[in-house]
Design an enzyme around this catalytic site. Structure first.
Site: not given
Ligand code: CP
Ligand code: NVA
Length: 299
Positions: A102, A129, A132, A217, A257, A285
């Site tokens: 990430r 992502h 997700q 989101d 999400c 997930r």
């Molecule tokens: N939805 C998601 O990716 O959650 P986190 O940021 O908590 O991993």
């Molecule tokens: N769009 C959000 C998704 C979090 C799971 C972010 O990138 O912060």
């Protein structure tokens, strides 16, 4: 052969349905199986951004599949002090069997995959992502028994990692996707133009009319905090609240999400209503990622 999941384009439609079947089986049989496709394998988990669901579900999932998840904070690694991504990848490829990452730049994840020689899974970048979105499609499949012909409306920031992933996910799955977003945060036109089943609608009420699923989101994604004031002003009309969801089908389900910023992109009364399936979605997930790991490490 090295298989990666950098975007959902790394899967075929047949593989998407295989993944659904496997995720459903792993969900049913959780705790009662002796399925260990990652036995003897160490998977590095590099995180440069915060996470609750992704980190925990991957750590638990890798452990349940017999592997060892090694959590690595990006800013504690030498890459945070100037070592190149390519050199880091070449070294990690000699120790690890796979990497979950990430980070900010999607190009860094692509470079990691091309230089490490081991499977790389994108656990979120500024642009995509995929874990997700695959979970979300699985959740819709679980609740509706199908994907094609289902109307899914994504409300809010049309130009973030979730919106981009939804567009590719719609291309892969055939879901009828409407993105409700203002001009300032409209979806990527070039990406949208590839798929006839994806449309952009500025009017949130028109967008959600007859929706089977409404999705939202956060308005401010990780790494974009300096744009907060402008984003709140533009995105307020797209809040998922009880007034808006009245325009959808009576049996509409609401997805997010997570993490949710209650009172911003979604209200408490929607988030806590019987229309919300956000915690079933979050649970998925784990099952989806176990299926993805199994498929990538067994091809
Ligand atoms: N939805 C998601 O990716 O959650 P986190 O940021 O908590 O991993
Ligand atoms: N769009 C959000 C998704 C979090 C799971 C972010 O990138 O912060």
């Amino acid at each position: 052969m090295q298989r990666n999941l950098l975007t959902v384009d790394d899967l075929s439609r047949d593989e998407l349905y295989q993944m659904f079947e496997l995720a459903a089986k792993l969900k049913r049989e959780r705790g009662n199986d002796n399925f260990k496709p990652l036995a003897g394998k160490t998977i590095g988990m590099i995180f440069a951004k915060s996470s609750t669901r992704t980190r925990v579900s991957f750590e638990v999932g890798i452990h349940e599949l017999g592997g060892y998840p090694m959590y690595l904070e990006q800013n504690k690694m030498q890459v945070g002090r100037g070592e190149t991504v390519a050199d880091t990848a070449r070294v990690l490829g000699r120790y690890l069997h796979g990497i979950v990452i990430r980070t900010y730049e999607h190009s860094d994840v692509e470079e990691l995959a091309s230089e490490s020689g081991i499977p790389v899974i994108n656990a979120l970048t500024n642009d995509y992502h995929p874990c997700q979105i695959l979970t979300d499609l699985f959740t819709i499949y679980e609740f509706s028994g199908k994907i094609e012909g289902v109307k899914l409306v994504y409300c809010g920031d049309g130009d973030n990692n979730m919106a981009n992933s939804f567009i590719l996910g719609a291309g892969l799955s055939g879901v009828e996707l409407v993105i409700a977003a203002p001009e300032a945060y409209k979806p990527n036109q070039e990406l949208m133009d590839k798929f006839p089943n994806v449309t952009w609608e500025k009017d949130p009420i028109k967008a959600v009319t007859d929706a089977d699923y409404i999705y939202t989101d956060v308005w401010v994604s990780m790494g974009f905090e300096e744009e907060k004031v402008e984003r709140f002003r533009e995105l307020q009309p797209y809040q998922v609240n009880s007034e808006l969801i009245k325009h959808a089908k009576p049996e509409v389900k609401v997805l997010h999400c997570l993490p949710a910023h209650r009172g911003e992109e979604i209200t408490d009364d929607v988030m806590d209503s019987d229309k919300s399936i956000v915690f079933d979605q979050a649970e998925n997930r784990l099952h989806t990622q176990k299926a993805i790991l199994t498929m990538l490490f067994n091809s």
